[in-house]
Design an enzyme around this catalytic site. Sequence first.
Site, PDB file in Angstrom:
ATOM      1  CB  THR A 125      -0.908  -0.019   1.255  1.00 56.62           C
ATOM      2  OG1 THR A 125      -1.432   1.289   1.475  1.00 56.62           O
ATOM      3  CG2 THR A 125      -0.158  -0.415   2.521  1.00 56.62           C
ATOM      4  CG  ASP A 126      -1.237   4.955  -0.792  1.00 56.67           C
ATOM      5  OD1 ASP A 126      -1.715   4.265   0.127  1.00 56.67           O
ATOM      6  OD2 ASP A 126      -1.894   5.850  -1.374  1.00 56.67           O
ATOM      7  CD  GLU A 127      -3.251   3.516   4.324  1.00 57.70           C
ATOM      8  OE1 GLU A 127      -3.138   3.570   5.562  1.00 57.70           O
ATOM      9  OE2 GLU A 127      -4.325   3.326   3.751  1.00 57.70           O
ATOM     10  CE1 TYR A 151      -3.337  -2.471   6.021  1.00 60.87           C
ATOM     11  CE2 TYR A 151      -3.169  -0.130   5.483  1.00 60.87           C
ATOM     12  CZ  TYR A 151      -3.297  -1.456   5.078  1.00 60.87           C
ATOM     13  OH  TYR A 151      -3.377  -1.763   3.737  1.00 60.87           O
ATOM     14  CE  LYS A 155      -0.225  -4.579   3.188  1.00 62.36           C
ATOM     15  NZ  LYS A 155      -0.684  -5.922   2.711  1.00 62.36           N
TER      16      LYS A 155
HETATM   17  P1  NAD Z   1     -10.094  -6.852   2.869  1.00 54.97           P
HETATM   18  O1  NAD Z   1     -10.011  -6.484   4.309  1.00 54.97           O
HETATM   19  O2  NAD Z   1     -11.340  -6.507   2.109  1.00 54.97           O
HETATM   20  O3  NAD Z   1      -9.867  -8.424   2.692  1.00 54.97           O
HETATM   21  C1  NAD Z   1      -8.879  -9.122   3.377  1.00 54.97           C
HETATM   22  C2  NAD Z   1      -9.115 -10.612   3.153  1.00 54.97           C
HETATM   23  O4  NAD Z   1      -8.062 -11.335   3.813  1.00 54.97           O
HETATM   24  C3  NAD Z   1     -10.434 -11.127   3.748  1.00 54.97           C
HETATM   25  O5  NAD Z   1     -11.069 -11.984   2.838  1.00 54.97           O
HETATM   26  C4  NAD Z   1      -9.992 -11.901   5.001  1.00 54.97           C
HETATM   27  O6  NAD Z   1     -10.871 -12.961   5.337  1.00 54.97           O
HETATM   28  C5  NAD Z   1      -8.629 -12.411   4.566  1.00 54.97           C
HETATM   29  N1  NAD Z   1      -7.744 -12.678   5.701  1.00 54.97           N
HETATM   30  C6  NAD Z   1      -7.500 -11.864   6.768  1.00 54.97           C
HETATM   31  N2  NAD Z   1      -6.649 -12.467   7.630  1.00 54.97           N
HETATM   32  C7  NAD Z   1      -6.339 -13.678   7.078  1.00 54.97           C
HETATM   33  C8  NAD Z   1      -5.495 -14.732   7.490  1.00 54.97           C
HETATM   34  N3  NAD Z   1      -4.806 -14.681   8.624  1.00 54.97           N
HETATM   35  N4  NAD Z   1      -5.382 -15.822   6.685  1.00 54.97           N
HETATM   36  C9  NAD Z   1      -6.090 -15.892   5.525  1.00 54.97           C
HETATM   37  N5  NAD Z   1      -6.913 -14.918   5.102  1.00 54.97           N
HETATM   38  C10 NAD Z   1      -7.038 -13.820   5.866  1.00 54.97           C
HETATM   39  O7  NAD Z   1      -8.829  -6.186   2.187  1.00 54.97           O
HETATM   40  P2  NAD Z   1      -8.672  -5.513   0.752  1.00 54.97           P
HETATM   41  O8  NAD Z   1      -9.143  -4.121   0.814  1.00 54.97           O
HETATM   42  O9  NAD Z   1      -9.214  -6.443  -0.285  1.00 54.97           O
HETATM   43  O10 NAD Z   1      -7.078  -5.460   0.647  1.00 54.97           O
HETATM   44  C11 NAD Z   1      -6.347  -6.565   0.130  1.00 54.97           C
HETATM   45  C12 NAD Z   1      -4.875  -6.254   0.182  1.00 54.97           C
HETATM   46  O11 NAD Z   1      -4.597  -5.057  -0.553  1.00 54.97           O
HETATM   47  C13 NAD Z   1      -4.343  -6.004   1.596  1.00 54.97           C
HETATM   48  O12 NAD Z   1      -3.094  -6.609   1.711  1.00 54.97           O
HETATM   49  C14 NAD Z   1      -4.239  -4.488   1.695  1.00 54.97           C
HETATM   50  O13 NAD Z   1      -3.214  -4.114   2.577  1.00 54.97           O
HETATM   51  C15 NAD Z   1      -3.895  -4.128   0.251  1.00 54.97           C
HETATM   52  N6  NAD Z   1      -4.319  -2.794  -0.190  1.00 54.97           N
HETATM   53  C16 NAD Z   1      -5.618  -2.390  -0.036  1.00 54.97           C
HETATM   54  C17 NAD Z   1      -6.002  -1.140  -0.505  1.00 54.97           C
HETATM   55  C18 NAD Z   1      -7.439  -0.661  -0.393  1.00 54.97           C
HETATM   56  O14 NAD Z   1      -7.727   0.499  -0.734  1.00 54.97           O
HETATM   57  N7  NAD Z   1      -8.386  -1.488   0.034  1.00 54.97           N
HETATM   58  C19 NAD Z   1      -5.063  -0.294  -1.111  1.00 54.97           C
HETATM   59  C20 NAD Z   1      -3.738  -0.750  -1.251  1.00 54.97           C
HETATM   60  C21 NAD Z   1      -3.396  -2.000  -0.798  1.00 54.97           C
HETATM   61  P1  TYD Z   2     -10.220   4.713   4.717  1.00 57.97           P
HETATM   62  O1  TYD Z   2     -11.236   4.301   3.701  1.00 57.97           O
HETATM   63  O2  TYD Z   2     -10.292   4.139   6.084  1.00 57.97           O
HETATM   64  O3  TYD Z   2      -8.796   4.454   4.048  1.00 57.97           O
HETATM   65  P2  TYD Z   2      -7.315   4.917   4.572  1.00 57.97           P
HETATM   66  O4  TYD Z   2      -7.390   5.479   5.904  1.00 57.97           O
HETATM   67  O5  TYD Z   2      -6.623   3.594   4.558  1.00 57.97           O
HETATM   68  O6  TYD Z   2      -6.838   5.873   3.547  1.00 57.97           O
HETATM   69  O7  TYD Z   2     -10.276   6.297   4.857  1.00 57.97           O
HETATM   70  C1  TYD Z   2     -10.067   7.146   3.743  1.00 57.97           C
HETATM   71  C2  TYD Z   2     -10.065   8.579   4.263  1.00 57.97           C
HETATM   72  O8  TYD Z   2     -11.379   8.883   4.779  1.00 57.97           O
HETATM   73  C3  TYD Z   2      -9.112   8.786   5.424  1.00 57.97           C
HETATM   74  O9  TYD Z   2      -8.546  10.099   5.323  1.00 57.97           O
HETATM   75  C4  TYD Z   2     -10.001   8.719   6.653  1.00 57.97           C
HETATM   76  C5  TYD Z   2     -11.326   9.262   6.160  1.00 57.97           C
HETATM   77  N1  TYD Z   2     -12.534   8.708   6.809  1.00 57.97           N
HETATM   78  C6  TYD Z   2     -13.490   9.568   7.358  1.00 57.97           C
HETATM   79  O10 TYD Z   2     -13.363  10.810   7.304  1.00 57.97           O
HETATM   80  N2  TYD Z   2     -14.588   9.017   7.963  1.00 57.97           N
HETATM   81  C7  TYD Z   2     -14.750   7.674   8.054  1.00 57.97           C
HETATM   82  O11 TYD Z   2     -15.779   7.221   8.657  1.00 57.97           O
HETATM   83  C8  TYD Z   2     -13.770   6.803   7.478  1.00 57.97           C
HETATM   84  C9  TYD Z   2     -13.923   5.307   7.563  1.00 57.97           C
HETATM   85  C10 TYD Z   2     -12.681   7.375   6.863  1.00 57.97           C
END
Ligand code: NAD
Ligand code: TYD
Length: 339
Positions: A125-127, A151, A155
């Site tokens: 992730t960019d985070e 988090y 990562k």
């Molecule tokens: P999500 O939370 O929607 O899904 C996570 C999945 O992992 C779930 O299906 C959960 O059951 C499974 N899981 C959790 N712990 C587990 C374990 N111990 N063993 C097996 N399975 C397990 O997450 P997402 O938003 O789909 O993100 C997927 C990946 O992409 C993550 O690694 C996250 O860090 C990365 N990512 C997400 C975003 C975003 O905007 N959502 C952006 C950049 C990177």
């Molecule tokens: P989020 O979707 O949790 O992603 P991330 O924190 O990983 O970027 O949040 C996106 C942005 O929205 C972040 O700046 C936090 C803000 N946010 C709110 O203002 N209210 C909310 O209820 C949530 C969940 C996020």
Amino acid sequence: MRLLVTGGLGFIGSNFILTMLKSYKDLSIINLDLITYAGNFENLKDVENYGDRYQFIRGDITDLNLVGEIGSMKPDVIINFAAESHVDRSILDSSQFLKTNIIGTQVLLDCCREHKIDRFVQISTDEVYGSLGPSDPPFTENNNLKPNSPYSASKASADMLARAYHKTYCMDVVITRCSNNYGPLQFPEKLIPLMITNAIQDQELPVYGDGMNVRDWIHVMDHCRAIDTVMRKGKAGEIYNIGGSCEYHNIDIVRLILNKLGKPASLIKHVMDRPGHDRRYAMNADKLADHLGWKPLIDFEEGIDETIKWYIGNEDWWRRIKTGEYLTYCEQWYGALKN
Ligand code: NAD
Ligand code: TYD
């Protein structure tokens, strides 16, 4: 080609599996997922059509024995999506984040090494880069890692391990770092689906602090296409940033959603800020464009229209999620924010 996808019942993993099975007839997938609160079996109800090209195994990526058994099924590539992914939950309690995101990655890397699996793709992730000032240039792959939440720290640790396994054991490891995703099947605790579903329910839209934090948004299908590109063409040991070049202030996203749903701005409620809240993320994805020819294709306005339509058409899906565990979590989180 046979892939081991972990976390394939979550938001990005399930979109990835669906698109890969549809796009490539010569590809099969093993999906290892623990089905935590964020994993949803329903996300992949359509995979039945793919017969033995899809196999689901319920289990934990930290389970050495199970992961070893799956390793002996000889997948060609491991793509590690499995993670605890919500910043707010990591602020409440980081222990599961360290276990899944760090130890889980180590167990998968060891499996890759032991079974001589061709390639390991770490979905990051960019985070991990931390936070940008308003006029800073977007993050490149050369930025230092400065994570600010439990988090992002977990990562970043996983990324460091992946790098170390490449350097120490000469393993073929690639890391992708993507910006904030939106699209169908996203758990409604994240900003965009939370705001859409609350607005549909005429509930308050909780905006942290002044709402001026900036995120760089990308449609999940553009992210999935980028992962496929890196998996096939990425260079071993390299990191690839993925981003939408689409920066928005949170408050503008919230207003846009209300506008599109014809709901009043009075639903917006400014609440206490998230501790350690990163002010701005922005990604420079030139390396991926220049070296591997990927660029995002989905326009944000069109993507958000389609996403809103999806949540309107799938109310049963998210209404079932916004019960039980989710309500307990909300109570804990908003309780903690007040104190
Ligand atoms: P999500 O939370 O929607 O899904 C996570 C999945 O992992 C779930 O299906 C959960 O059951 C499974 N899981 C959790 N712990 C587990 C374990 N111990 N063993 C097996 N399975 C397990 O997450 P997402 O938003 O789909 O993100 C997927 C990946 O992409 C993550 O690694 C996250 O860090 C990365 N990512 C997400 C975003 C975003 O905007 N959502 C952006 C950049 C990177
Ligand atoms: P989020 O979707 O949790 O992603 P991330 O924190 O990983 O970027 O949040 C996106 C942005 O929205 C972040 O700046 C936090 C803000 N946010 C709110 O203002 N209210 C909310 O209820 C949530 C969940 C996020």
